[in-house]
Design a protein around this motif. Structure first.
Motif, PDB file in Angstrom:
ATOM      1  N   ILE A  74     -23.438  39.946 -58.380  1.00 17.96           N
ATOM      2  CA  ILE A  74     -23.509  39.370 -59.723  1.00 17.96           C
ATOM      3  C   ILE A  74     -24.162  40.423 -60.613  1.00 17.96           C
ATOM      4  O   ILE A  74     -25.257  40.905 -60.317  1.00 17.96           O
ATOM      5  CB  ILE A  74     -24.296  38.053 -59.748  1.00 17.96           C
ATOM      6  N   ILE A  75     -23.441  40.778 -61.690  1.00 17.99           N
ATOM      7  CA  ILE A  75     -23.882  41.830 -62.590  1.00 17.99           C
ATOM      8  C   ILE A  75     -24.218  41.204 -63.943  1.00 17.99           C
ATOM      9  O   ILE A  75     -23.364  40.560 -64.553  1.00 17.99           O
ATOM     10  CB  ILE A  75     -22.767  42.887 -62.796  1.00 17.99           C
ATOM     11  N   SER A  83     -37.673  46.203 -69.347  1.00 14.03           N
ATOM     12  CA  SER A  83     -37.863  46.189 -67.892  1.00 14.03           C
ATOM     13  C   SER A  83     -38.208  44.792 -67.385  1.00 14.03           C
ATOM     14  O   SER A  83     -37.772  44.399 -66.301  1.00 14.03           O
ATOM     15  CB  SER A  83     -38.933  47.199 -67.470  1.00 14.03           C
ATOM     16  N   GLN A  84     -38.970  44.015 -68.156  1.00 15.81           N
ATOM     17  CA  GLN A  84     -39.298  42.659 -67.717  1.00 15.81           C
ATOM     18  C   GLN A  84     -38.057  41.761 -67.729  1.00 15.81           C
ATOM     19  O   GLN A  84     -37.925  40.876 -66.876  1.00 15.81           O
ATOM     20  CB  GLN A  84     -40.437  42.032 -68.533  1.00 15.81           C
ATOM     21  N   CYS A  89     -33.830  39.093 -64.186  1.00 13.13           N
ATOM     22  CA  CYS A  89     -32.475  39.059 -63.627  1.00 13.13           C
ATOM     23  C   CYS A  89     -32.490  39.300 -62.119  1.00 13.13           C
ATOM     24  O   CYS A  89     -31.871  38.558 -61.347  1.00 13.13           O
ATOM     25  CB  CYS A  89     -31.589  40.099 -64.314  1.00 13.13           C
ATOM     26  N   LEU A  90     -33.194  40.328 -61.706  1.00 15.12           N
ATOM     27  CA  LEU A  90     -33.258  40.648 -60.273  1.00 15.12           C
ATOM     28  C   LEU A  90     -33.911  39.521 -59.483  1.00 15.12           C
ATOM     29  O   LEU A  90     -33.443  39.167 -58.393  1.00 15.12           O
ATOM     30  CB  LEU A  90     -34.012  41.967 -60.065  1.00 15.12           C
ATOM     31  N   ASP A  96     -27.359  43.732 -60.418  1.00 14.70           N
ATOM     32  CA  ASP A  96     -27.384  44.905 -61.280  1.00 14.70           C
ATOM     33  C   ASP A  96     -27.378  44.440 -62.735  1.00 14.70           C
ATOM     34  O   ASP A  96     -27.182  43.260 -63.010  1.00 14.70           O
ATOM     35  CB  ASP A  96     -26.176  45.807 -60.995  1.00 14.70           C
ATOM     36  N   HIS A  97     -27.565  45.373 -63.649  1.00 19.13           N
ATOM     37  CA  HIS A  97     -27.843  45.037 -65.041  1.00 19.13           C
ATOM     38  C   HIS A  97     -27.136  46.036 -65.948  1.00 19.13           C
ATOM     39  O   HIS A  97     -27.370  47.234 -65.831  1.00 19.13           O
ATOM     40  CB  HIS A  97     -29.371  45.122 -65.207  1.00 19.13           C
TER      41      HIS A  97
END
Length: 117
Positions: A74-75, A83-84, A89-90, A96-97
């Motif tokens: 899932i991207i 970064s937060q 998401c992670l 991935d982002h």
């Protein structure tokens, strides 16, 4: 599957991936994405984070609970680029982002990375 509430972003993603040979299916919000994942088997999901009815974080968590979806990539495709935001998401199970606007070369690189697995 591409979960994206904005019609213009859906059209852009479709255009970016038109010549790849990938079969695309679109969901207009997280709730629809979960319903589609329940009914179909996808090799990869691209998930907008900010959507009505159910956002991408909750949709990802719900999809991860479905049979066969624990390891499906899932991207995230999102304007949330700090970064937060990436960590949220992670932590939700996103692999991935990609920051919006999504650049085609980054999109291709990311898809190749996860589809090769």
């Amino acid at each position: 599957m591409v979960a994206e509430d904005d019609e213009i972003n859906r059209m852009l993603t479709h255009h970016q991936l038109l010549d790849t040979g990938l079969v695309l299916e679109f969901a207009e919000n997280g709730k629809v994405a979960v319903e589609k994942a329940r009914a179909n088997r996808y090799q990869l999901i691209m998930m907008d984070i900010q959507m009505p009815e159910m956002d991408g974080i909750y949709a990802t968590k719900a999809i991860r609970l479905l049979p066969g979806y624990a390891e499906i990539p899932i991207i995230a495709m999102t304007a949330n680029v700090f970064s937060q935001d990436r960590q949220v998401c992670l932590d939700a199970g996103i692999n991935d982002h990609l920051p919006k606007p999504v650049r085609t070369e980054y999109l291709y690189d990311t898809l190749l990375k996860w589809l090769e697995k």
